[in-house]
Every structure is written in C-alpha cells, then in structure tokens.
Design a protein around this motif. Structure first.
Motif, PDB file in Angstrom:
ATOM      1  N   ARG A  83      37.406  41.690  42.461  1.00 15.87           N
ATOM      2  CA  ARG A  83      38.770  41.176  42.312  1.00 15.87           C
ATOM      3  C   ARG A  83      39.042  40.055  43.303  1.00 15.87           C
ATOM      4  O   ARG A  83      39.671  39.060  42.970  1.00 15.87           O
ATOM      5  N   ALA A  84      38.572  40.242  44.542  1.00 12.12           N
ATOM      6  CA  ALA A  84      38.779  39.194  45.548  1.00 12.12           C
ATOM      7  C   ALA A  84      38.083  37.917  45.093  1.00 12.12           C
ATOM      8  O   ALA A  84      38.634  36.815  45.188  1.00 12.12           O
ATOM      9  N   THR A 127      45.529  41.961  44.200  1.00 12.68           N
ATOM     10  CA  THR A 127      44.418  41.913  43.231  1.00 12.68           C
ATOM     11  C   THR A 127      43.334  42.926  43.578  1.00 12.68           C
ATOM     12  O   THR A 127      42.704  43.474  42.697  1.00 12.68           O
ATOM     13  N   MET A 128      43.136  43.162  44.857  1.00 13.89           N
ATOM     14  CA  MET A 128      42.045  44.065  45.231  1.00 13.89           C
ATOM     15  C   MET A 128      42.391  45.533  45.043  1.00 13.89           C
ATOM     16  O   MET A 128      41.523  46.357  44.800  1.00 13.89           O
ATOM     17  N   LEU A 138      39.921  36.131  42.227  1.00 12.35           N
ATOM     18  CA  LEU A 138      41.126  35.421  42.680  1.00 12.35           C
ATOM     19  C   LEU A 138      40.739  34.064  43.278  1.00 12.35           C
ATOM     20  O   LEU A 138      41.292  33.020  42.928  1.00 12.35           O
ATOM     21  N   VAL A 139      39.767  34.101  44.171  1.00 11.12           N
ATOM     22  CA  VAL A 139      39.367  32.880  44.863  1.00 11.12           C
ATOM     23  C   VAL A 139      38.700  31.900  43.878  1.00 11.12           C
ATOM     24  O   VAL A 139      38.976  30.699  43.882  1.00 11.12           O
ATOM     25  N   ILE A 156      35.708  44.161  45.541  1.00 11.27           N
ATOM     26  CA  ILE A 156      35.030  42.923  45.927  1.00 11.27           C
ATOM     27  C   ILE A 156      35.157  41.898  44.801  1.00 11.27           C
ATOM     28  O   ILE A 156      35.438  40.719  45.025  1.00 11.27           O
ATOM     29  N   TYR A 185      42.850  31.593  51.682  1.00 11.94           N
ATOM     30  CA  TYR A 185      42.813  33.025  51.393  1.00 11.94           C
ATOM     31  C   TYR A 185      42.126  33.828  52.497  1.00 11.94           C
ATOM     32  O   TYR A 185      42.030  35.048  52.418  1.00 11.94           O
ATOM     33  N   ILE A 224      39.091  34.078  53.027  1.00 16.51           N
ATOM     34  CA  ILE A 224      37.775  34.586  52.632  1.00 16.51           C
ATOM     35  C   ILE A 224      36.849  33.386  52.508  1.00 16.51           C
ATOM     36  O   ILE A 224      37.090  32.478  51.721  1.00 16.51           O
TER      37      ILE A 224
END
Lengths: 89, 451
Positions: free
Chosen positions: B251-252, A85-86, B255-256, B249, B67, B69
C-alpha cells in the motif's frame, strides 16, 4: 492537508512549547495530541492540519527538524495519507 | 488509540526496518525510433529517452521526500533492442552506447532493455545481437542486458541456450579487470515478464504502452521484524502475518508510485512487491527464513519456508494494489544478501540447494559466483535446467551467474555497493557437453495447450 507528527526524546522542560511554537509560526493547527512518558522518554503524537497557502509541508518539516537537531529530539512528520493507505482497507 | 499504534508501526518500518521503494522504473517504447539507418536510429533512441525521462530522478526524489519514504533507485526500461534489426556488432554497439549515455544524461542508476526475445527461435538479426552482447556489456556502465530463451507456450530454444555459455564466459573475460562484473548485468530468462521494474532483467515489453511508470517495493527487514516474537507460532500463523505485512508495504508503494506517475503525467503501470535483499544488515531474505526456524538458510526445509514466504507475499500484494505485476515474490541473489553469503561460506548453502529454491522463489539463480574455469557448456546446462523449472512450472526463472575470471571455488569476489560480494561456489564437475551441443528445441509442455 493533514499530517502526523511524532516526537520522541529524553524528557526535558519545554518540548511541547518548542514544537507548538514552531507550528504556531507556520500557521499549523493542532487537531489532536497524545503524549506520555515511556521510561524517561517523552513520546508524543500529534494530528495537525497544514495550511499550504501559508506554509508548505516541506517548510514545516524542515523547521521541525532544525529544532529537533538542536534539542536532541527525534521528530517525524508524515502525511496522514500514508497511514490511511497502509492500515485501512 | 489504534491509530497511534499504526503510526508508530509505520514510523518504525521506515526508520529501523529499511522499508523503502526499491525502484521507480520508467518504461519507454522505442518502436518508433528504429529504422534502417542505425546511426540515426540510435540518435533517436538517445533523444527520446532523455526527453521523456528528463524529470524522472528529480520527481522521484521530491515525492520520496514529501512522503518520507525514500525511493532508492530510479531506472529506465526500454523496448528490447534486438527489435532494432541491426546486423553487426558495430551497429549494436551504437544502441548500447545510446542507452548508456542517455542513462547517464538523465542521472538514472541503471537502464535495462538491451534484450532479445528468442524463446522459439532466432532471426539473423538476433544471432548477431547475441554475438554483440559481451562487447556491449564491457563497453557500457549503466546498461543491463537480458535474453528470454524459453516460455511455457513455446518450450526452450536450446540453440540459443547453447550460445549462452560462450556469451557469459566472453563477458567474464572482457570485464576481467572488474572481477567479471559484466556478467552481473546480464540475465538469461525463461518466461520473462514484460513489466518487471527490477534489474538486471527489466525491459519494456512490446505489448506495453508508449510510456509507463512501474514501481518495485521491497522490505525484507520489515517482514523479518514482523516475525519477531512469533516463536512457537504455527506455519499458518506465520503465513498470515507475512501476508498482512506485505499488504502494508505494498500500500505504501502504491501511494508513492501513483504520486510519481501523476506528477510526471505518465500512466501508472504495475506495482511489483518483491522482497529484494541488499547487503545492508537487516535487509536480508535469508534472515526471514532463519527467523522461521532454520539454523541457516540452505538447511533442509529452506525450500518449504521460501515457498510459503513467496506465496504469502504475493497474496498480500495482490490485495493491496489494483495492478500487481512484474515478478512479485522473493529474490534470492546470493551476493546481495549478507546472511546468504554467510550460509554459502559455511557450506550450508550450495549451488544445488539454490537451484531447488528457485523452483519456488520469484526469479532464479541470481548473483552466484562460480569458478572462472567453468566450461561454457556447463553454464549453458545450468541455464537449461533453470529454464526447464520455469517452463514446466509456469513461472519466471532467470540465471545470473558470474564465472569470475581467474578465481576458483572458495575465493571471494567483491563488486561493492548494491551488488555485494560472494564466495565462489563449487559447481558440478561432470560434463553436460553432448547434451548442450545437440541444440534444437525442447517442445512446449503438455499443459501449455490450453487454447
């Protein structure tokens, strides 16, 4: 589920053996490995497939971290999804 | 081999550069809880929040662990409480305590939404709400309050602005034991957004769904590191780099955030990418401006650098997430940014420069300690200035100033933790009193008539 494992630490005998041993115990299949020595530091990135019916992501993560602490290595286990995704549009 | 470069970059962002999910904020509508009997209504508020947010903290922690994060803060925002229609301080305190107790019961850091929307005028109930805010802030720990005083569509409610100075001074007095910390939990807005996940200004707007998860992502350290080694690069190269970094940043975070929302079975609302500093070393917005080539944040050129940063962050964020909302941009809270504190202490960053910077950042005058004897009307006038910047420029602006009780310019106030510490800043000593005391409304600007 695919995950990416990175291992960094002072080069010593048996790092690869210890990491793959744990992965074997947890039924994790290694699909790709790249490894190099950067200024005495052992650096490895693995793409692995975790069979969640046999051992969950968390379990693998904990097992690797316990070993890493004992051996003075720095290990990160992350789901492949996060890199996709990143870095991909 | 590029994948391996990407892998190492991501690991580095998380481990060394403080990439984190700053907050998952659960928005909860309380419209169905309100009623004539305020005691019963406040109990329904408590019950609804504790029921819906029961698993929020646990789920967010699990996802963060899965994840790798970290989700640093777990928060709740609720429907603006002023809509409950109470009419006395005692009644409003029932709601304040219900929010505070609910936040503590479910283990979230902060709950926001003790708020009123009075951009065009105050109802009788709003009047009593404004009266109650200082007491509510003094008697709760985890509850934040905000009031929207103006919008591009409706102009600025100067009657309400006039009452902000007394409100803030009273809060400072009531919480004098803790360096007037109550004021750090109150924001005066113009053009407030309904889906902002960041505190102290989060509330769950009336146009929002029953229940929603909003996510706030940060990472000034990551942007700072991305600019390392770009000495001599032109402004457009830097802007491009920031944009790309903001994309990653976001995108991360997306997702989370989506994972938290799916595990809780609550719809995903928006993602807010805001570079929000913390007092930790390397987690600073001012440092990004300095990396761009300013000796100190606050030097001439700071407004231009910040404008470019905010815009590039928004562009990267918009591309990365289907629903970007909230404030998205860069925050400049003085006490929470160690390089800004240093710049203020050295006299490089002044109140007036900060005001100029707020015309291009994503919020406003934030976490600024001012002398305890600053007149009420002067504080109202600061808020009027800031609201004017927002209303005329179609942007959100906010004021969170702390007239630290008993302190004077040059003293240092320390609130600890995320709120950091700040030098008390000099403010303009000339009076704005007659202007503020006029009250009334500043009409909406000409460019608001787009209909």
């Amino acid at each position: 589920m695919k995950a990416i494992i990175t291992v960094v630490g002072k080069d010593q005998v048996g790092i690869m053996y210890k990491v793959s041993g744990i992965l074997n115990d947890k039924h994790v299949n290694i699909e790709d490995v790249t490894q190099t020595i950067l200024q005495e530091y052992f650096t490895m990135i693995m793409v692995v497939k975790i069979d969640e019916a046999k051992a969950g992501f968390h379990e693998v993560d904990v097992a690797l971290h316990e070993m890493a602490e004992k051996e003075g290595l720095s290990i990160h286990v992350q789901k492949e999804e996060i890199f996709d995704t990143m870095h991909k549009i | 081999m590029t994948i391996y470069k990407d892998v190492l970059e991501t690991i580095h962002m998380i481990e060394k550069e403080n990439l984190d999910i700053r907050t998952t904020t659960m928005g909860i509508s309380l419209l169905d809880c309100f009623g004539r009997d305020h005691k019963a209504a406040s109990e329904r508020v408590y019950d609804k929040i504790t029921r819906l947010a029961e698993k929020l903290v646990e789920t967010a922690d699990e996802v963060g662990e899965d994840y790798g994060i970290k989700i640093v803060n777990k928060r709740i925002s609720v429907t603006p409480i002023a809509l409950a229609g109470a009419n006395s301080t005692e009644e409003w305190l029932l709601y304040a305590k219900a929010l505070d107790n609910a936040a503590k019961a479910v283990g979230v850091d902060i709950i926001g939404g003790f708020s009123a929307l009075v951009q065009k005028g105050c109802t009788a109930s709003d009047e009593s709400f404004i009266e109650a805010v200082p007491y509510a802030l003094a008697e709760t720990d985890a509850m934040c309050s905000s009031i929207n005083l103006g919008s591009t569509k409706s102009g600025i409610n100067m009657d309400a602005v006039k009452r902000m100075g007394p409100l803030i001074k009273k809060t400072a007095y009531l919480t004098r034991e803790s360096n007037s910390f109550g004021c750090a939990k109150f924001v005066a807005f113009a053009n407030a957004v309904e889906d902002n996940p960041f505190m102290a200004g989060a509330f769950h707007g009336v146009g929002e769904a029953e229940n929603v998860i909003n996510v706030g992502v940060s990472g000034p350290g990551v942007v700072r590191e991305a600019l390392r080694g770009m000495d001599g690069a032109s402004a457009d190269e830097i802007a491009e780099k920031i944009k790309q970094t903001a994309f990653k940043i976001t995108r991360a975070g997306q997702l989370v955030g989506r994972e938290v929302s799916s595990r809780l079975g609550i719809p995903f609302g928006i993602l807010d990418l805001s570079l929000a500093p913390t007092p930790a070393i390397g987690d600073s917005v001012a440092e990004i401006l300095e990396a761009m080539g300013l000796e100190r944040c606050g030097a001439h050129g700071s407004t231009a650098a910040l404008a470019m940063l905010t815009d590039a962050v928004k562009k990267g964020g918009i591309m990365a997430s289907g629903h970007v909302g909230g404030l998205s941009g860069a925050f400049i809270p003085v006490s929470e940014d160690n390089r800004m504190i240093a710049a203020a202490e050295e006299g490089c960053l002044t109140f007036d420069k900060l005001e100029a910077m707020t015309s291009v950042c994503s919020v406003g005058l934030d976490m600024i300690a001012i002398p305890g004897d600053t007149p009420e009307d002067t504080i109202s006038a600061m808020i009027a200035d800031e609201a004017a910047i927002g209303v005329i420029n179609n942007k959100t602006t906010a004021v969170r100033v702390i007239p630290a009780y008993g302190m004077k310019a040059g003293d240092k106030v320390d609130w600890g933790g995320l709120f950091g510490s700040a030098p008390v800043m000099e403010v303009n000593r000339f009076s704005s009193s007659q202007f503020i005391q006029r009250g009334g409304r500043i009409p909406a600007p000409v460019h608001s008539f787009k209909n």
